[in-house]
Enzyme design. Structure first.
Site, PDB file in Angstrom:
ATOM      1  N   SER A   9       0.850  -1.199   0.000  1.00 24.84           N
ATOM      2  CA  SER A   9       0.000   0.000   0.000  1.00 24.84           C
ATOM      3  C   SER A   9       0.880   1.241   0.000  1.00 24.84           C
ATOM      4  O   SER A   9       1.657   1.465   0.940  1.00 24.84           O
ATOM      5  CB  SER A   9      -0.897   0.024   1.233  1.00 24.84           C
ATOM      6  OG  SER A   9      -1.427   1.331   1.386  1.00 24.84           O
ATOM      7  N   MET A  38      -9.225   8.104   0.197  1.00 27.83           N
ATOM      8  CA  MET A  38     -10.067   8.465   1.353  1.00 27.83           C
ATOM      9  C   MET A  38     -10.660   9.847   1.153  1.00 27.83           C
ATOM     10  O   MET A  38      -9.962  10.753   0.685  1.00 27.83           O
ATOM     11  CB  MET A  38      -9.219   8.486   2.623  1.00 27.83           C
ATOM     12  CG  MET A  38      -8.475   7.200   2.875  1.00 27.83           C
ATOM     13  SD  MET A  38      -7.494   7.333   4.382  1.00 27.83           S
ATOM     14  CE  MET A  38      -6.595   5.786   4.324  1.00 27.83           C
ATOM     15  N   HIS A  67      -8.557   0.998  -3.601  1.00 30.11           N
ATOM     16  CA  HIS A  67      -9.453   0.789  -2.455  1.00 30.11           C
ATOM     17  C   HIS A  67     -10.151   2.108  -2.150  1.00 30.11           C
ATOM     18  O   HIS A  67      -9.539   3.029  -1.597  1.00 30.11           O
ATOM     19  CB  HIS A  67      -8.586   0.304  -1.282  1.00 30.11           C
ATOM     20  CG  HIS A  67      -9.326   0.119   0.004  1.00 30.11           C
ATOM     21  ND1 HIS A  67      -8.679  -0.092   1.206  1.00 30.11           N
ATOM     22  CD2 HIS A  67     -10.656   0.112   0.299  1.00 30.11           C
ATOM     23  CE1 HIS A  67      -9.573  -0.219   2.178  1.00 30.11           C
ATOM     24  NE2 HIS A  67     -10.778  -0.089   1.657  1.00 30.11           N
ATOM     25  N   MET A  69     -12.320   4.340  -0.100  1.00 30.33           N
ATOM     26  CA  MET A  69     -12.953   4.576   1.197  1.00 30.33           C
ATOM     27  C   MET A  69     -13.699   5.895   1.069  1.00 30.33           C
ATOM     28  O   MET A  69     -13.323   6.921   1.661  1.00 30.33           O
ATOM     29  CB  MET A  69     -11.874   4.622   2.294  1.00 30.33           C
ATOM     30  CG  MET A  69     -11.341   3.246   2.645  1.00 30.33           C
ATOM     31  SD  MET A  69      -9.742   3.298   3.482  1.00 30.33           S
ATOM     32  CE  MET A  69      -8.666   3.306   2.060  1.00 30.33           C
ATOM     33  N   ASP A 176      -6.425  -6.369   4.710  1.00 29.83           N
ATOM     34  CA  ASP A 176      -5.800  -5.045   4.713  1.00 29.83           C
ATOM     35  C   ASP A 176      -5.756  -4.466   6.122  1.00 29.83           C
ATOM     36  O   ASP A 176      -6.801  -4.255   6.742  1.00 29.83           O
ATOM     37  CB  ASP A 176      -6.641  -4.151   3.783  1.00 29.83           C
ATOM     38  CG  ASP A 176      -6.062  -2.760   3.585  1.00 29.83           C
ATOM     39  OD1 ASP A 176      -4.982  -2.464   4.116  1.00 29.83           O
ATOM     40  OD2 ASP A 176      -6.727  -1.969   2.881  1.00 29.83           O
TER      41      ASP A 176
END
Ligand code: DX5
Ligand code: ZN
Length: 217
Positions: A9, A38, A67, A69, A176
């Site tokens: 990551s 994010m 990913h 979020m 994760d």
């Protein structure tokens, strides 16, 4: 033997020299580059977004595992496809119409993945498990790197593996948060296919060797 996949990551990378870190990942045995987006609404933090991912995609052949979020991810499916995402992960908790969201991600030409927060039980995926290419189990509360691994996550991985087998599904299991050699080995043993590791990789003295070592756990 099932292959052990590793997705470093870049949330833990040095953003002042991100190009060097991507060059290191290119030379490593990393299977994906995990990109944590994010929005400061779904999670209490803001990271980076589309322009950064788009530029990373120009300097790597590694598939980008994005990913999200964020709230309302549907709005950004096509944008992340254009930015170079290979896998797009949305949160179960952010998608009231998850089935539709998953179909849209696949129609856009990406692998579709759904993520469960630590409090969300695996059985809620019963009716969607055959539609997804991957399930991401959060082993910390999303929003920050460097947090302590939640021990219940091993059980969640085992339960998810059982669900996948019982439904004759084929999605991968990714985990994760708080992943290191110790938690990582137990997660692979519990049935995880892909491990995300941020701090453990980028704070190591030899990130490339650290990444490669995961494949041998
Ligand atoms: C947390 C992110 C993770 C994070 C993991 O919200 O989804 O991908 O980078 O960081 P570590 O490996 O440091 O726990
Ligand atoms: Zn992540």
């Amino acid at each position: 033997m099932v292959e052990k996949l590793i997705a470093p990551s870049i949330l833990a990378a040095d953003f002042t020299r991100l190009g060097d870190d991507i060059a290191m990942l290119n030379k490593s045995k990393a299977d994906y580059i995990h990109c944590d987006v994010m929005d400061g609404v779904f999670v209490p933090n803001i990271s980076f977004g589309v322009p950064v991912i788009q530029q990373i995609s120009q300097i790597t052949e590694k598939p980008l595992d994005v990913h999200l979020m964020i709230v309302n991810p549907d709005q950004f499916i096509e944008v992340f496809k254009q930015a170079g995402a290979a896998v797009l992960t949305v949160h179960y908790e952010a998608c009231p119409h998850l089935h539709r969201t998953i179909q849209r991600i696949k129609q856009a030409g990406m692998k579709a993945s759904v993520c469960l927060n630590p409090h969300t039980p695996v059985h809620l995926l019963e009716d969607i498990i055959r539609d997804v290419d991957m399930v991401l189990i959060m082993s910390v509360n999303p929003g920050f790197g460097g947090q302590v691994f939640i021990e219940n996550s091993y059980q969640k991985v085992s339960r998810l593996k059982e669900l996948i087998l019982s439904k004759n599904a084929s999605g991968l299991i990714e985990v994760d948060g708080g992943v290191n050699y110790e938690t990582g080995k137990k997660l692979y043993d519990a049935g995880a296919d892909v491990l995300v590791a941020g701090s453990f990789v980028f704070q190591s003295d030899q990130p490339l060797e650290t990444i490669n070592h995961f494949k041998k756990l």
